[in-house]
Design an enzyme around this catalytic site. Structure first.
Site, PDB file in Angstrom:
ATOM      1  N   HIS A 133       0.875  -1.178   0.000  1.00 47.22           N
ATOM      2  CA  HIS A 133       0.000   0.000   0.000  1.00 47.22           C
ATOM      3  C   HIS A 133       0.911   1.226   0.000  1.00 47.22           C
ATOM      4  O   HIS A 133       2.021   1.191   0.548  1.00 47.22           O
ATOM      5  CB  HIS A 133      -0.836  -0.037   1.284  1.00 47.22           C
ATOM      6  CG  HIS A 133      -1.933   0.955   1.377  1.00 47.22           C
ATOM      7  ND1 HIS A 133      -1.714   2.262   1.741  1.00 47.22           N
ATOM      8  CD2 HIS A 133      -3.269   0.844   1.178  1.00 47.22           C
ATOM      9  CE1 HIS A 133      -2.876   2.903   1.753  1.00 47.22           C
ATOM     10  NE2 HIS A 133      -3.831   2.070   1.427  1.00 47.22           N
ATOM     11  N   ASP A 210       2.714  -4.769   8.086  1.00 47.36           N
ATOM     12  CA  ASP A 210       1.517  -3.971   7.875  1.00 47.36           C
ATOM     13  C   ASP A 210       0.325  -4.918   8.056  1.00 47.36           C
ATOM     14  O   ASP A 210       0.048  -5.759   7.205  1.00 47.36           O
ATOM     15  CB  ASP A 210       1.560  -3.373   6.456  1.00 47.36           C
ATOM     16  CG  ASP A 210       0.258  -2.696   6.067  1.00 47.36           C
ATOM     17  OD1 ASP A 210      -0.752  -2.841   6.792  1.00 47.36           O
ATOM     18  OD2 ASP A 210       0.238  -2.025   5.025  1.00 47.36           O
ATOM     19  N   LYS A 236     -10.665  -1.188  10.249  1.00 46.54           N
ATOM     20  CA  LYS A 236     -10.747  -2.406   9.441  1.00 46.54           C
ATOM     21  C   LYS A 236     -11.153  -3.601  10.304  1.00 46.54           C
ATOM     22  O   LYS A 236     -11.318  -4.701   9.807  1.00 46.54           O
ATOM     23  CB  LYS A 236      -9.386  -2.720   8.797  1.00 46.54           C
ATOM     24  CG  LYS A 236      -8.746  -1.543   8.109  1.00 46.54           C
ATOM     25  CD  LYS A 236      -8.786  -1.623   6.632  1.00 46.54           C
ATOM     26  CE  LYS A 236      -7.900  -0.535   6.057  1.00 46.54           C
ATOM     27  NZ  LYS A 236      -8.174  -0.276   4.667  1.00 46.54           N
ATOM     28  N   CYS A 374      -4.683   2.307  -3.786  1.00 37.97           N
ATOM     29  CA  CYS A 374      -3.459   2.824  -3.144  1.00 37.97           C
ATOM     30  C   CYS A 374      -2.289   1.865  -3.318  1.00 37.97           C
ATOM     31  O   CYS A 374      -1.432   1.745  -2.439  1.00 37.97           O
ATOM     32  CB  CYS A 374      -3.677   3.120  -1.658  1.00 37.97           C
ATOM     33  SG  CYS A 374      -4.788   4.476  -1.369  1.00 37.97           S
TER      34      CYS A 374
HETATM   35  N1  PMP Z   1      -1.975  -0.946   4.370  1.00 39.37           N
HETATM   36  C1  PMP Z   1      -2.950  -1.705   3.855  1.00 39.37           C
HETATM   37  C2  PMP Z   1      -2.640  -3.079   3.392  1.00 39.37           C
HETATM   38  C3  PMP Z   1      -4.245  -1.184   3.792  1.00 39.37           C
HETATM   39  O1  PMP Z   1      -5.216  -1.939   3.288  1.00 39.37           O
HETATM   40  C4  PMP Z   1      -4.500   0.126   4.254  1.00 39.37           C
HETATM   41  C5  PMP Z   1      -5.878   0.723   4.139  1.00 39.37           C
HETATM   42  N2  PMP Z   1      -6.467   0.579   2.891  1.00 39.37           N
HETATM   43  C6  PMP Z   1      -3.439   0.848   4.790  1.00 39.37           C
HETATM   44  C7  PMP Z   1      -2.189   0.284   4.831  1.00 39.37           C
HETATM   45  C8  PMP Z   1      -3.631   2.232   5.334  1.00 39.37           C
HETATM   46  O2  PMP Z   1      -4.502   2.177   6.421  1.00 39.37           O
HETATM   47  P1  PMP Z   1      -5.102   3.521   7.031  1.00 39.37           P
HETATM   48  O3  PMP Z   1      -5.667   4.281   5.878  1.00 39.37           O
HETATM   49  O4  PMP Z   1      -6.183   3.018   7.958  1.00 39.37           O
HETATM   50  O5  PMP Z   1      -4.009   4.225   7.726  1.00 39.37           O
END
Ligand code: PMP
Length: 417
Positions: A133, A210, A236, A374
């Site tokens: 991400h 992560d 999540k 992302c």
């Molecule tokens: N890493 C992964 C694998 C994610 O799925 C996400 C959220 N889509 C994030 C990082 C970032 O998380 P947050 O936006 O809650 O900080």
């Protein structure tokens, strides 16, 4: 908070009961019953979490740690109880190893700005994977630029799996940190993190996981994993937005410089010199997101009550069913067919733009995510701008998968493909 409304057996979800726990699901969108399949972006909240938030503001609201009056004591106790809950949830060695953050992104930035700044020097390597991400790419890129260090990327194969042999080649005595995603948000791939961690440690590198997508369904034991850092987001795991946790081994956290300066993170302040508080408070400057931290405990309790094994079994059944049904849709190509994967199905149609599919599904009340999720470099790896992503949670049903399939079939027909 009472949980008695959720009746579930330890091995099988009572799906009707679970759905009753989530008020948002019971609505129509564009004249159709809502089918929410965007759970990798954020999960919906059970009533117990919503109640915990309201209850906190109705009964206990006060600033924490600094007050001796009753409300301040209640608020502080509730806040610290969540730290205990997170500590047990991911099995850290002690609650002091849990730092509250705004979420996964904030946790990674904290580690980059503290551990990273203190330990990475010119010529060092940081290794990430090709399926990260953006929040597990950009903070390391920024750090590498600042320190003249190198960002190395483990390639991903055609199924969407990390190429372990290539990872081994990237490791060296220059590797200071390996930061990888446990479960990919775009493809659902479950990465072999145990092996990744062991290999990194053999080379003297620390490892950050992560856990944004893994914490909901996988049993997380940070001591057994032996990772150095683990980050996840509350939103999540059926909890509120704006809150998350960072786990770090005590020996790292103690050596790391503070993240932000301000109240709570200090022991004493004078104009000549400031001394810092103990962990975890050293990393929690300012008034934190108290209410959402408090409600995160209700989310963890909810997961514990439903039971991760039942949740996982349900999610596996949906994934298998979804794969089977979606494979039969004409011209649909799946992206991400890893041997080990969970709760995400990403796909494209050769001649229909992913964004159009998302819009047409929305018109039928079906919420999916479209775009690069992302993970732009991962999309480029597959020669794509983006995909359509359906991601499942405990309240989704096979009937909803059928509705998705039927919606897609109609779109294909309508577009004359
Ligand atoms: N890493 C992964 C694998 C994610 O799925 C996400 C959220 N889509 C994030 C990082 C970032 O998380 P947050 O936006 O809650 O900080």
């Amino acid at each position: 908070m009472s949980m008695e409304n959720t009746v579930v057996s330890p091995t099988q979800l009572d799906i009707d009961k679970v759905r009753q726990d989530f008020p948002i699901l019971h609505q129509e969108v564009n004249g159709k019953p809502l089918v929410y399949l965007d759970n990798a972006a954020t999960t919906q909240k059970p009533q117990v979490v919503i109640d915990a938030l309201t209850y906190y503001y109705q009964r206990d609201n006060a600033n924490i740690h600094r007050g001796i009056h009753t409300l301040a004591e209640r608020a502080t106790a509730a806040f610290e109880e969540t730290r205990q809950a997170v500590h047990r949830f991911i099995n850290s060695n002690e609650p002091e190893e849990i730092v509250f953050t705004k979420g996964t992104t904030d946790g990674i930035n904290l580690v980059a700005a503290t551990f990273g700044r203190a330990n990475i020097t010119e010529g060092d390597d940081i290794i990430i994977s090709g399926m990260e991400h953006h929040s597990n790419i950009v903070p390391w890129q920024m750090l590498c630029e600042e320190k003249r260090a190198n960002l190395k990327v483990i390639p991903v194969n055609d199924r969407g799996e990390i190429e372990l042999e290539e990872y081994k080649k990237l490791l060296s005595e220059r590797t200071k940190l390996v930061s990888v995603v446990y479960v990919s948000n775009s493809l659902g791939t479950i990465n072999p993190v145990e092996e990744i961690i062991e290999l990194a440690h053999e080379n003297g590198a620390a490892v950050l996981l992560d856990g944004a997508q893994s914490t909901t369904y996988l049993d997380i034991d940070v001591q057994a994993l032996n990772c150095d850092f683990y980050v996840f987001s509350g939103h999540k795991v059926f909890g509120p937005t704006g809150v998350g946790a960072l786990y770090g081994k005590r020996r790292h956290l103690e050596k790391m410089p503070p993240y932000q300066g301000g109240g709570e993170m200090i022991r004493s302040v004078s104009f000549e010199k400031t001394t810092y508080n103990d962990i975890p408070y050293k990393f929690e400057a300012g008034t934190p997101n108290i209410a959402d931290v408090v409600a995160l405990k209700a989310a963890i309790e909810y997961i514990n009550q439903v039971g991760k094994s039942a949740m996982r079994a349900h999610e596996e059944e949906l994934l298998e069913y979804g794969h089977r049904r979606l494979s039969a849709v004409p011209n649909l190509r799946m992206i991400g067919t890893a041997e080990k994967k969970m709760n995400v199905i990403s796909f494209v149609f050769e001649d229909i733009f992913h964004f159009d599919i998302g819009q047409m599904l929305d018109a039928r009340g079906i919420a999916v995510r479209t775009g690069h999720h992302c993970t732009e470099p991962l999309m480029s790896r597959f020669g794509l701008e983006g995909t359509v992503r359906a991601s499942f949670a405990i309240y989704n049903t096979k009937e909803e998968v059928d509705q998705l399939v039927e919606g897609l079939q109609r779109i294909v027909k309508m577009m004359g493909k």
